[in-house]
Design an enzyme around this catalytic site. Structure first.
Site, PDB file in Angstrom:
ATOM      1  N   CYS A   5      14.042 -16.586  -5.724  1.00  0.00           N
ATOM      2  CA  CYS A   5      13.605 -17.950  -6.064  1.00  0.00           C
ATOM      3  C   CYS A   5      14.691 -18.977  -5.714  1.00  0.00           C
ATOM      4  CB  CYS A   5      13.192 -18.015  -7.530  1.00  0.00           C
ATOM      5  SG  CYS A   5      12.151 -19.459  -7.914  1.00  0.00           S
ATOM      6  N   HIS A  22       9.397 -13.343  -8.367  1.00  0.00           N
ATOM      7  CA  HIS A  22       9.982 -12.789  -9.583  1.00  0.00           C
ATOM      8  C   HIS A  22       9.249 -11.484  -9.906  1.00  0.00           C
ATOM      9  CE1 HIS A  22      12.341 -16.344 -10.544  1.00  0.00           C
ATOM     10  NE2 HIS A  22      11.276 -17.091 -10.347  1.00  0.00           N
TER      11      HIS A  22
END
Length: 505
Positions: free
Chosen positions: A344, A445
């Protein structure tokens, strides 16, 4: 909700789990109770009016909420809903937070500005609780921090004010491992006004090491001085794992000194605004390797891999990497054949540049990234929040995406193929891998939640380890929830807690 006949639906009972401080075990106790009562056949749900955490997740509708409540919902066997965490604060600096209201970004607020809007947030939280109580048999409410912060009590919307609103019985959790447990309990009770103290029906002592029978006198002292029964003493457990509530557990990284040197080691850079650190808990559970968090620049040559995690303020964390010299260490490590992964915000940091023309993360501007991946990011709203299914090297996995901005790849190859986002099929790709395979990045994630993916990546980076034989993902978590429920039943006086669930305490 009123029935046509005018009969008012009976609202579910509420039990509140409050703490003498942060990280004393409120979340784990709440999770254990959710699982226990679900196994008793009750329709039970978790609830936390306001959560302050950069460790968030995504619901099936693509809405954002605290991961602790997602974990608790899984334990209860129910679908996570933003009703369970209507107000989420995601710190973006020392004095402000992004406010996520009912799963959607409501804006950025300073602490003072947020305080002025507390009544609005309390109403939203109370309405969410009402809806949960209408649709379920029992609500296990989790508090935040210490429930006895006298300077904040009047404006608090998550502890005793919400317990009053719900007419909830309160269980007070204290942590013996950190020391001062007697002061924790008695001091907390002394700080509470009488009408709040009356709500406390018992105390749970958490994280005990050693022979519990030797603490019998301690329990009796607490009961005498605090005037509340001790509902049980929960021993420290190591044979199963429950996801952590917040980054308080990594606020003091042990660094390289914690390594034994007997196993391959990996490092996670402990960014100031680290988010979703639970991405790496599956790696920490692998016995074949050691994993440590590093906050001070050091020689990385001894590590098998280095990970740059997610960030709630990517540009500030990128600036921190440059100010501390971490950027040079990471680049040198990569140039000398080291394996680097970015998740991310870490993925964005590894790219060529991060543009922020609208000032999404502060003053508008452009920052040069570390230049280890041929990608560039443009920060812009709205926030992407999806539950996603993907494949990595043909291996199926599932995870979630939470990020501002879009990232364009100019070279290399995609890291994963995306099958669907929020149950909508797609033929998209995500992430980037350079030709050597030594630097990778992704928005996914949870990519390490699938043991086969971890095994594949380990093999790619030269770690010839025995493949994991343990379950991963939801199956592993559900097994752990069951063991936590048994741990809870074994060591707490469940008869007393069950009377609270019936409103008879």
């Amino acid at each position: 909700m009123t029935k046509p006949s005018g009969e008012k639906k009976k609202l579910a009972r509420c039990i509140a789990v409050f703490g003498t401080g942060s990280d004393v075990g409120k979340s784990v106790v709440t999770t254990g109770l959710c699982r226990h009562f679900a196994e008793q056949g009750l329709k039970v749900v978790p609830y936390k009016a306001q959560n302050m955490s950069n460790n968030s997740g995504v619901t099936a509708e693509g809405l954002e909420m605290g991961r602790a409540q997602i974990i608790q919902a899984e334990a209860a066997g129910v679908v996570p809903s933003v009703l369970m965490n209507p107000v989420l604060l995601k710190p973006t600096g020392e004095m402000g937070s992004q406010v996520v209201l009912m799963g959607k970004v409501d804006g950025d607020e300073s602490a003072a500005a947020y305080h002025k809007k507390k009544e609005r947030y309390f109403k939203v939280a109370a309405d969410a609780l009402d809806r949960l109580r209408e649709e379920n048999d029992l609500v296990i409410m989790e508090g935040a921090g210490s429930c006895a912060e006298v300077n904040l009590m009047a404006g608090d919307i998550v502890n005793f004010r919400m317990a009053d609103y719900a007419d909830a019985d309160v269980i007070l959790v204290a942590d013996i491992h950190r020391g001062g447990v007697f002061g924790q309990v008695v001091g907390t009770m002394a700080c509470l006004p009488e009408h709040y103290a009356d709500r406390v029906k018992g105390v749970v002592i958490n994280r005990f090491r050693g022979d519990i029978s030797l603490f019998k006198d301690g329990c009796e002292w607490i009961e005498t001085k605090a005037g509340k029964p001790v509902l049980g003493v929960l021993p420290w457990y190591k044979d199963f794992h429950i996801g952590s509530e917040d980054s308080v557990v990594i606020e003091q990284p042990k660094g390289k000194s914690s390594l034994t040197g007997t196993k391959p080691a990996g490092a996670v850079i402990r960014l100031p605004f680290i988010s979703n650190f639970t991405d790496f808990e599956p790696l920490m559970q692998r016995d074949e390797i050691e994993l440590c968090y590093l906050d001070r620049p050091c020689d990385l040559s001894e590590f098998a891999f280095v990970i740059i995690p997610g960030s709630k303020n990517t540009r500030k964390d990128l600036a921190w990497l440059k100010e501390t010299g971490w950027d040079l260490n990471i680049k040198s490590y990569a140039e000398n054949g080291g394996h680097v992964a970015g998740i991310c915000g870490g993925y964005q940091i590894l790219g060529e540049k991060i543009e922020d023309p609208q000032g999404v993360e502060g003053t508008a501007g452009t920052e040069e990234g570390l230049g280890l991946l041929p990608v560039a990011t443009v920060m812009k709203a709205p926030k992407t929040t999806t539950l996603s299914r993907f494949t990595y090297e043909g291996i199926e996995g599932s995870g979630y995406e939470i990020h501002m901005g879009t990232t364009q790849r100019y070279g290399g190859e995609p890291l994963v193929s995306v099958q669907d986002r929020n149950s909508i099929p797609t033929e998209d790709t995500d992430g980037c891998r350079i030709p050597s395979g030594k630097v990778i990045g992704t928005y996914m994630h949870g990519i390490f939640d699938t043991p086969a993916i971890v095994d594949s990546w380990f093999k790619e980076i030269g770690l010839d380890l025995i493949p994991s034989k343990t379950a991963g993902g939801l199956d592993a978590r559900m097994e752990a929830y069951g063991r936590l429920a048994e741990h809870t039943r074994t060591h707490l006086t469940m008869e007393k807690i069950e009377t609270m669930a019936k409103g008879e305490a």
